[in-house]
Write a protein that holds these residues in place. Sequence first.
Motif, PDB file in Angstrom:
ATOM      1  N   THR A 136      -0.642 -38.694 -30.995  1.00 21.60           N
ATOM      2  CA  THR A 136      -1.831 -38.849 -31.844  1.00 21.60           C
ATOM      3  C   THR A 136      -2.954 -37.895 -31.554  1.00 21.60           C
ATOM      4  N   LEU A 137      -3.169 -37.569 -30.303  1.00 23.37           N
ATOM      5  CA  LEU A 137      -4.364 -36.763 -30.038  1.00 23.37           C
ATOM      6  C   LEU A 137      -4.176 -35.338 -30.542  1.00 23.37           C
ATOM      7  N   GLY A 138      -2.933 -34.977 -30.864  1.00 21.02           N
ATOM      8  CA  GLY A 138      -2.700 -33.684 -31.489  1.00 21.02           C
ATOM      9  C   GLY A 138      -2.761 -32.523 -30.508  1.00 21.02           C
ATOM     10  N   TRP A 139      -2.725 -32.799 -29.211  1.00 17.65           N
ATOM     11  CA  TRP A 139      -2.744 -31.708 -28.236  1.00 17.65           C
ATOM     12  C   TRP A 139      -1.363 -31.502 -27.640  1.00 17.65           C
ATOM     13  N   GLY A 140      -0.463 -32.457 -27.885  1.00 14.69           N
ATOM     14  CA  GLY A 140       0.896 -32.304 -27.396  1.00 14.69           C
ATOM     15  C   GLY A 140       1.050 -32.472 -25.904  1.00 14.69           C
ATOM     16  N   GLY A 141      -0.006 -32.891 -25.220  1.00 11.69           N
ATOM     17  CA  GLY A 141       0.121 -33.126 -23.781  1.00 11.69           C
ATOM     18  C   GLY A 141       0.546 -34.564 -23.557  1.00 11.69           C
ATOM     19  N   TRP A 142       1.010 -34.861 -22.365  1.00 15.04           N
ATOM     20  CA  TRP A 142       1.450 -36.241 -22.110  1.00 15.04           C
ATOM     21  C   TRP A 142       0.597 -36.892 -21.037  1.00 15.04           C
ATOM     22  N   TRP A 143      -0.224 -36.116 -20.370  1.00 14.11           N
ATOM     23  CA  TRP A 143      -1.114 -36.684 -19.354  1.00 14.11           C
ATOM     24  C   TRP A 143      -2.299 -35.740 -19.184  1.00 14.11           C
ATOM     25  N   PHE A 144      -3.527 -36.265 -19.166  1.00 15.67           N
ATOM     26  CA  PHE A 144      -4.699 -35.386 -19.164  1.00 15.67           C
ATOM     27  C   PHE A 144      -5.592 -35.558 -17.945  1.00 15.67           C
ATOM     28  N   TRP A 145      -5.244 -36.479 -17.057  1.00 16.66           N
ATOM     29  CA  TRP A 145      -6.116 -36.814 -15.933  1.00 16.66           C
ATOM     30  C   TRP A 145      -7.511 -37.170 -16.439  1.00 16.66           C
ATOM     31  N   ASP A 146      -7.559 -37.817 -17.561  1.00 14.90           N
ATOM     32  CA  ASP A 146      -8.800 -38.301 -18.136  1.00 14.90           C
ATOM     33  C   ASP A 146      -9.246 -39.517 -17.315  1.00 14.90           C
ATOM     34  N   PRO A 147     -10.575 -39.728 -17.156  1.00 17.67           N
ATOM     35  CA  PRO A 147     -11.026 -40.853 -16.330  1.00 17.67           C
ATOM     36  C   PRO A 147     -10.369 -42.179 -16.694  1.00 17.67           C
ATOM     37  N   LEU A 157       9.043 -30.669 -41.397  1.00 19.62           N
ATOM     38  CA  LEU A 157       7.982 -31.465 -40.783  1.00 19.62           C
ATOM     39  C   LEU A 157       6.767 -31.563 -41.703  1.00 19.62           C
ATOM     40  N   HIS A 158       6.114 -32.743 -41.684  1.00 23.15           N
ATOM     41  CA  HIS A 158       4.943 -32.971 -42.527  1.00 23.15           C
ATOM     42  C   HIS A 158       3.744 -33.425 -41.702  1.00 23.15           C
ATOM     43  N   PRO A 159       3.091 -32.506 -41.013  1.00 24.50           N
ATOM     44  CA  PRO A 159       1.900 -32.901 -40.268  1.00 24.50           C
ATOM     45  C   PRO A 159       0.739 -33.172 -41.226  1.00 24.50           C
ATOM     46  N   GLN A 160      -0.161 -34.076 -40.821  1.00 27.53           N
ATOM     47  CA  GLN A 160      -1.283 -34.436 -41.693  1.00 27.53           C
ATOM     48  C   GLN A 160      -2.614 -34.228 -40.998  1.00 27.53           C
ATOM     49  N   LYS A 161      -3.605 -33.955 -41.827  1.00 25.96           N
ATOM     50  CA  LYS A 161      -4.994 -33.955 -41.374  1.00 25.96           C
ATOM     51  C   LYS A 161      -5.660 -35.035 -42.210  1.00 25.96           C
ATOM     52  N   VAL A 221      16.669 -35.572 -27.674  1.00 26.26           N
ATOM     53  CA  VAL A 221      16.865 -35.864 -26.256  1.00 26.26           C
ATOM     54  C   VAL A 221      16.591 -34.612 -25.427  1.00 26.26           C
ATOM     55  N   LEU A 222      17.003 -33.464 -25.947  1.00 25.77           N
ATOM     56  CA  LEU A 222      16.857 -32.241 -25.168  1.00 25.77           C
ATOM     57  C   LEU A 222      15.594 -31.464 -25.517  1.00 25.77           C
ATOM     58  N   ARG A 223      14.986 -31.778 -26.716  1.00 31.57           N
ATOM     59  CA  ARG A 223      13.872 -30.926 -27.126  1.00 31.57           C
ATOM     60  C   ARG A 223      13.114 -31.593 -28.262  1.00 31.57           C
ATOM     61  N   ASP A 224      11.790 -31.541 -28.192  1.00 28.22           N
ATOM     62  CA  ASP A 224      10.946 -31.999 -29.289  1.00 28.22           C
ATOM     63  C   ASP A 224      10.365 -30.786 -30.007  1.00 28.22           C
ATOM     64  N   LEU A 225      10.348 -30.852 -31.349  1.00 23.35           N
ATOM     65  CA  LEU A 225       9.592 -29.859 -32.110  1.00 23.35           C
ATOM     66  C   LEU A 225       8.321 -30.545 -32.563  1.00 23.35           C
ATOM     67  N   TYR A 226       7.188 -29.921 -32.321  1.00 25.29           N
ATOM     68  CA  TYR A 226       5.910 -30.591 -32.487  1.00 25.29           C
ATOM     69  C   TYR A 226       4.997 -29.678 -33.299  1.00 25.29           C
ATOM     70  N   VAL A 227       4.501 -30.174 -34.432  1.00 22.35           N
ATOM     71  CA  VAL A 227       3.647 -29.353 -35.287  1.00 22.35           C
ATOM     72  C   VAL A 227       2.397 -30.148 -35.647  1.00 22.35           C
ATOM     73  N   ALA A 228       1.221 -29.543 -35.474  1.00 25.17           N
ATOM     74  CA  ALA A 228      -0.018 -30.215 -35.853  1.00 25.17           C
ATOM     75  C   ALA A 228      -0.883 -29.255 -36.649  1.00 25.17           C
ATOM     76  N   ALA A 260      -4.661 -19.842 -45.927  1.00 22.89           N
ATOM     77  CA  ALA A 260      -4.061 -19.869 -44.607  1.00 22.89           C
ATOM     78  C   ALA A 260      -4.577 -21.065 -43.814  1.00 22.89           C
ATOM     79  N   TRP A 261      -3.734 -21.583 -42.908  1.00 24.97           N
ATOM     80  CA  TRP A 261      -4.115 -22.673 -42.016  1.00 24.97           C
ATOM     81  C   TRP A 261      -3.848 -22.271 -40.577  1.00 24.97           C
ATOM     82  N   ALA A 262      -4.664 -22.827 -39.688  1.00 22.62           N
ATOM     83  CA  ALA A 262      -4.343 -22.738 -38.269  1.00 22.62           C
ATOM     84  C   ALA A 262      -3.384 -23.876 -37.969  1.00 22.62           C
ATOM     85  N   VAL A 263      -2.270 -23.564 -37.311  1.00 20.79           N
ATOM     86  CA  VAL A 263      -1.266 -24.593 -37.037  1.00 20.79           C
ATOM     87  C   VAL A 263      -0.843 -24.487 -35.580  1.00 20.79           C
TER      88      VAL A 263
END
Lengths: 678, 148
Positions: free
Chosen positions: A248-259, A577-581, A600-607, A621-624
């Motif tokens: 959901t956060l759209g950054w594709g990270g899985w852990w941010f060390w956020d407080p 893929l259908h990413p939304q804004k 299982v071996l790989r995720d394709l991730y588009v935002a 044009a869009w930034a993707v």
Amino acid sequence: MLPELGQFALVLALLLALVQCALPLYGAWRNDPALIAVARPAVAGQAVFVALAFGVLTYAFVSQDFSVAYVAQNSNRALPWYYRFSAVWGAHEGSLLLWILILNVWSVAVAAFSRRLPAVLMARVLGVLGIIAAGFLSFTLLTSNPFLRHLPALADGNDLNPILQDPGLILHPPMLYTGYVGFSVAFAFAIAALLGGAESGPDPRAADPAGTARDLANWVRWARPWTNVAWAFLTLGITLGSWWAYYTLGWGGWWFWDPVENASFMPWLIGTALIHSQAVTEKRGGFRAWTILLSIFAFSLSLLGTFLVRSGVLTSVHAFASDPKRGLFILAFLGGVVGGSLALYALRAPRVAGGKPFRLLSRETLLLINNLLFACAAATVLLGTLYPLIGEAIGAGRISVGPPYFGFLFTLLMLPVVVLLPFGPLFRWAAADARAALRVLRPVLLAAIGAAVLARIVAPALPLRGLVGVAASLWVGLGIALYALKRWREAPPGRRYTAEMLGMILAHFGVALFLAGVLITEATSVESDLRFAPDATHEVGGLDFRFRGVTRAEGPNYLADEGTIEVRDGERLIATLHPQKRQYVGGGQIQTKAAIAPGVLRDLYVALGEPLDEAKQGNGAWAVRVYVKPFVRWIWLGGLLMMCGGFIAAADRRFRALPEPAAAPAPAAPARPAEARA
Amino acid sequence: MTPTRKRRLIAVGLVLLAVAAAATLTVFALGKYQTYLYSPSEVLAGKAPAGASFRLGGVVLEHSLQRAPDSLKVAFVVTDRFHELPVEYTGILPDLFREGQSIVATGRLDHGRFVAREVLAKHDETYMPKEVADAIAKAKAAQAHSAR
């Protein structure tokens, strides 16, 4: 009318919580069976009223009663029905009520499933849980009442924060809270044991007919299943949170060390240390004081987590409620709980020493190292999280430490954990044969190194971290598998695996999967932010991503720009893929919804980023953001396996068996053959 | 000294040694990875480190956002309402990035421009990060002081 009833139910619940802590604790002290017997009915009554209050608030959300301020702030008419339920815990007041509800569920479960435990001990345990409930109920009523009216009623509500409008968020907070709050049970048992230790005179090992010394010896066995279940729920909650943040956060990270992530991670680290030290205390009688201390810390860190998330003292992506008054209350409560229990610990801990001796090379030593490393890890995370506060307090300016700090120290501290993990099950209690263990593990070491070399040859571009990931994962996974095999060969059929052992094996397999996921993802992910003109194609990670433009889409309570991106491997179309804004109609907030083709071996991730040609109204044009993330699912798969391990271990029959009769020599009861094995 | 005591002493010693090592490493990591947050006024007054990375907090100046025509490079101005600092960034800006909203950017100074490698905006639109609010308040106080 109903909201007032809800508030009234909370007041009654508070009164019953006061009864639940005052009478049974006093009764246990004076050994008065009538007062002791009050504990269970008080728990039941409090739970009924809390459930009533929670039901009323849920009904206010479902029926869209915008005369209730909290409902008006956190929902609106367009909100789909399923999010009206989860909106109950979408902000501060309601999530506190959820906290209290879950505490009551735990209390009722403890009261119901511990009927065979000594009544005095249970009176103390339920009394301590009552103190916690009273604290949180008064906090809710005094500073964060969810039933406050906003009259005249608003025509429409604000909206639920859009990042919370997601299926993952329906489940994540209740699971996380179940874990957090579950440590209160381990805490209550530890405090009850400390309280009980007093009455048997200066030496609890002296014979005492009331059996308090026996309680002191056995509390760990009774607390273990509860701790394991709480830890499993917390593991699930953190795993869900990480997965949710990923998509959901759209950054594709899985852990941010956020407080706020750290706030849930610290109790987990201490909880992990605790479930290991409890094993030593239960089976060998050692680490008694340390186990009690860890129980206190695990729960204190859960409270601190609530404080960090809810007071808004730390800047965080999650900090949606900021009110210093609330922070002050929780801080005072935290001070009382931590200070009080540590004072009690200081008074009583010297009396709970004991345990059988062990040699340097033994399972006890390995578990001691595990405990030290996990406690150190929790301490470094705590320091890093509170660093901005410390900096401000000593006038050093506005300083903070970011993910590199946490990543560096955490990796360093977990390195020995990974190296030593396979030795744990192979080492015996008291005195281990290190050579035998090495003999078993030598092929594993060779296989791990061989696999890393092979990976290097097959994929020359794989960075060192990826190679380490392959080797570490195999080292842990194969090491545990060989242990399981050894048990299979050596133990007679039917007695090969206890539930506890099976849980241990599964959870450690989870560690292996998690290691592979983390290290390979971190080493090989391709992440690019790209400018996509209509029908442009970019190559990322060996795949062709083609942008097919953006169309308008409409959801129940939002409008969205929906992109279409085709992914091809050579000529073959492998994903569309259908990413939304999204723009939510209620509050107008913008929310990125990434599109993911999981594997299982790989995720394709588009935002979708943002439209770059304002003049063309989004048709230009869009930034993707385009990511290819190998093995990323293994991270959560590993978390889920660890969770399963916790639940299975908690189901071990030994935990349900009646304690040995009081005649047994109490603190260091000789282990029965069934326990001595393994 | 009995053998048990001796063993215990060795064990305690080892634990203390480990804790000391962990503490040393932590102090090292804190020193290496801590970053400071400055307002544009503080940066222009030369308080920010010249070659090192730091965080810049402030409000995105209205009508200052400019995009490069053929890449993801953006330029905008961050202000604390007293002084302004131009910022460059290449990549996708967060959802809540808007002119007039507060942000925290991490990066370093390069010839009077702040080159950001990360830009954060907060999830709650009404919420200003405390450290940005503090930075603005501080700049305000400094302004009042110098005006006197």
